[in-house]
Design an enzyme around this catalytic site. Structure first.
Site, mmCIF file in Angstrom:
data_model
loop_
_atom_site.group_PDB
_atom_site.id
_atom_site.type_symbol
_atom_site.label_atom_id
_atom_site.label_comp_id
_atom_site.label_asym_id
_atom_site.label_seq_id
_atom_site.Cartn_x
_atom_site.Cartn_y
_atom_site.Cartn_z
ATOM 1 N N ASP A 191 -2.790 -2.088 -3.034
ATOM 2 C CA ASP A 191 -3.505 -0.823 -3.196
ATOM 3 C C ASP A 191 -2.866 0.043 -4.273
ATOM 4 O OD1 ASP A 191 -5.477 1.178 -2.403
ATOM 5 O OD2 ASP A 191 -3.788 2.299 -1.549
ATOM 6 N N HIS A 220 -5.848 2.363 -5.044
ATOM 7 C CA HIS A 220 -5.011 3.411 -4.446
ATOM 8 C C HIS A 220 -5.818 4.254 -3.438
ATOM 9 C CE1 HIS A 220 -1.163 5.948 -5.194
ATOM 10 N NE2 HIS A 220 -1.523 5.996 -3.940
ATOM 11 N N LEU A 221 -6.289 3.583 -2.410
ATOM 12 C CA LEU A 221 -7.134 4.228 -1.399
ATOM 13 C C LEU A 221 -6.368 4.627 -0.138
ATOM 14 C CD1 LEU A 221 -10.308 1.926 -1.541
ATOM 15 C CD2 LEU A 221 -9.884 4.074 -2.756
ATOM 16 N N ALA A 230 0.844 -1.193 0.000
ATOM 17 C CA ALA A 230 0.000 0.000 0.000
ATOM 18 C C ALA A 230 0.883 1.248 0.000
ATOM 19 C CB ALA A 230 -0.924 0.002 1.225
ATOM 20 N N GLU A 237 -0.930 3.383 -13.108
ATOM 21 C CA GLU A 237 -2.260 3.711 -12.595
ATOM 22 C C GLU A 237 -2.916 4.756 -13.484
ATOM 23 O OE1 GLU A 237 -1.953 4.843 -8.490
ATOM 24 O OE2 GLU A 237 -1.215 2.881 -7.860
ATOM 25 N N ALA A 253 -4.697 7.101 0.984
ATOM 26 C CA ALA A 253 -4.942 8.423 1.575
ATOM 27 C C ALA A 253 -6.407 8.825 1.497
ATOM 28 C CB ALA A 253 -4.093 9.471 0.867
#
Length: 530
Positions: free
Chosen positions: A257, A280-281, A231, A262, A283
């Site tokens: 993540d 990509h969660l 992550a 991307e 943050a």
């Protein structure tokens, strides 16, 4: 006067706008839309606030005439061309601690989801299947967690997973073993971590050194039951090598993540039941977004007010102690004085910090003197960002040393400027009293108590009667008002130095007249910037 323009290129929390306040003109654009971004930058902006979707590459930076700050509302800045921004004198700031809790919690969520097959079990149940036996997981209790990269996020993960009864080992070549020991974590090399870990979680930035760090060879060294979590940044974990290891049974599972490219919506990894993936969660929590927005808004305010920003990642010196900060403009002015007295750019600038403030990190003063000297010769727009590069192009160096002893003042700073012809100019300064009033206390050994005001006239001459009157008379006739005057001398009839603060700039004609009337061997009109 027109307000500075702040361009917001991605959606940020309302608290960001509130933190900016009313002193800026706020414009918005879609930073992911290339043509819209370039047009908005070309229209003029003093600062641009971005997240991860906006690419501030060399093209965007070249389009952004007048840009002073790129602010990334988050941690990673791999979407910003740092060398191009630095060369352009643009400060790059981020919010390095805004999302550390959110990122740590997501890594833990992926780890736990991987351990208990949460994602495929949920999908199966939604599809009408009661597959209890198929999704038998493993406990975390008494398992070994290997943390690759033991910075702030890695340390948060360690503290939380220790409460699950996990034994934690970490790999981080830049961390002192004593610090790891304080946190109850054993520091090991990467090979040992790969060999002993039941779970591995990655918390490294992507660099040339870390790209595909966990790749084909690394995945040959792990337990076949290991679960690997990433992550942090895509590309640190080799996705193709991971897919092959998962399908061949050499890795037990993974939680992802981030991805090398991307957005990523089509990966063979997504077809595997033992992979849990999110877009990509790390943050993406309300709290992290608000903290990040507020942090970079505050940094933008400081930067556009001419202050140095502790979170500026392309300014040498790092975080600046509050006791050092008031010395920055003083040192700049000292460098301007030394440069203008010599009439040329120094080859080297050596700063000695003495007394109470010498106990703090003073390294940023090496940039202050470079900025001051370059400003004095009228170099292109000079900032704390591009000053080191501009100085290197001109073969100019600077250094800082410290000494806890300061016989006359609680703290003082001495600047020795050396020039190509061998001459040297020494300027000493201090900050007086609780208000930190700037004072020049010596020039080349002559004692002074001189506030470095905008306009100065400095003379070196042989002490004799009538010089003070002659200078005053010439300035008066020229309409130049004297604010203050100081004279220092080595001895009666010896060498003397006169420093005069005046209310307006002194023309070259007046300087020439003073030189002719007094016979001084040096007369300089000094105009200080900043």
């Amino acid at each position: 006067m027109a307000k500075p323009v702040v361009l917001i290129a991605e959606e940020l929390s309302p608290a960001t706008i509130e933190a900016l306040g009313p002193d800026f003109e706020v414009r918005n654009c879609d930073g992911a839309n290339r043509s819209e971004l370039l047009a908005a930058l070309s229209a003029g902006a003093d600062a641009v606030l971005i997240r991860s979707a906006t690419k501030m590459d060399a093209e965007a930076i070249a389009a952004a005439k007048g840009l002073k700050v790129i602010a990334r509302a988050g941690v990673g800045v791999d979407n910003v061309d740092i060398p191009a921004a630095t060369a352009a004198g643009i400060m790059v700031v981020n919010a390095p601690t805004s999302n550390i809790v959110s990122a740590a919690e997501l890594a833990i969520s992926l780890l736990m989801a991987s351990a208990r097959f949460i994602s495929p079990a949920n999908a199966a149940l939604r599809a009408g299947k009661w597959a209890r036996s198929k999704y038998t997981g493993v406990e975390l209790f008494e398992k070994t967690l290997g943390i690759v990269g033991f910075g702030k996020i890695g340390q948060l993960v360690a503290a939380r997973m220790q409460s699950f009864g996990m034994d934690v080992v970490a790999y981080d070549p830049y961390l002192q073993p004593a610090r790891a020991a304080q946190l109850g974590v054993r520091l090991v090399d990467l090979d040992e971590l790969l060999r002993v870990s039941d779970f591995i979680t990655i918390h490294l930035p992507k660099t040339k050194e870390t790209a595909n760090l966990i790749g084909v060879e690394a995945l040959k060294k792990v337990k076949p039951s290991v679960r690997i979590i990433n992550a942090a940044r895509g590309g640190v974990l080799d996705e193709q090598a991971l897919y092959e290891a998962l399908t061949e049974g050499r890795v037990g599972g993974a939680g992802l993540d981030v991805f090398a490219t991307e957005p990523c919506t089509d990966s063979p990894l997504f077809a595997l039941d033992n992979v849990v993936a999110t877009p990509h969660l790390g943050a993406s929590t309300d709290e992290a977004q608000e903290r990040a927005g507020i942090a970079v808004a505050v940094s933008v305010r400081k930067a556009l007010a001419g202050e140095l920003v502790p979170d500026a990642i392309n300014v040498k010196g790092g975080a600046i102690h509050e006791d050092i900060r008031p010395s920055l403009p003083l040192v700049e002015k000292m460098a301007q004085i030394a440069t203008l007295l010599a009439g040329e750019l120094p080859t080297s600038l050596d700063v000695q910090v003495r007394g109470d403030i010498s106990g703090h990190d003073c390294s940023v003063l090496a940039t202050s003197v470079l900025k001051g000297a370059l400003t004095a010769i009228g170099a292109e727009t000079v900032t704390y960002v591009n000053a080191p590069g501009l100085a290197a192009e001109r073969n100019m160096s600077s250094s800082v040393t410290t000494d806890p002893e300061s016989p006359e003042y609680r703290s003082m700073i001495s600047l020795q400027a050396a020039f190509s012809d061998g001459k040297r100019v020494v300027v000493d300064g201090t900050l007086m009293g609780i208000r930190k009033v700037e004072k020049i206390i010596k020039i080349d050994g002559f004692d002074l108590d001189l506030p470095p005001s905008e306009h100065l006239l400095i003379l070196r001459y042989t002490d004799r009667p009538g010089v003070v009157g002659a200078v005053g008379n010439l300035l008066g006739k020229s309409g130049v008002n004297i604010a203050g005057m100081q004279v220092a001398r080595s001895a009666a009839g010896g060498e003397a130095l006169m420093a005069i603060t005046v209310d307006s700039a002194i023309s070259p004609e007046v300087v020439a007249a003073v030189e002719k009337e007094t016979g001084a061997n040096l007369v300089r009109s000094v105009t200080l910037v900043g």
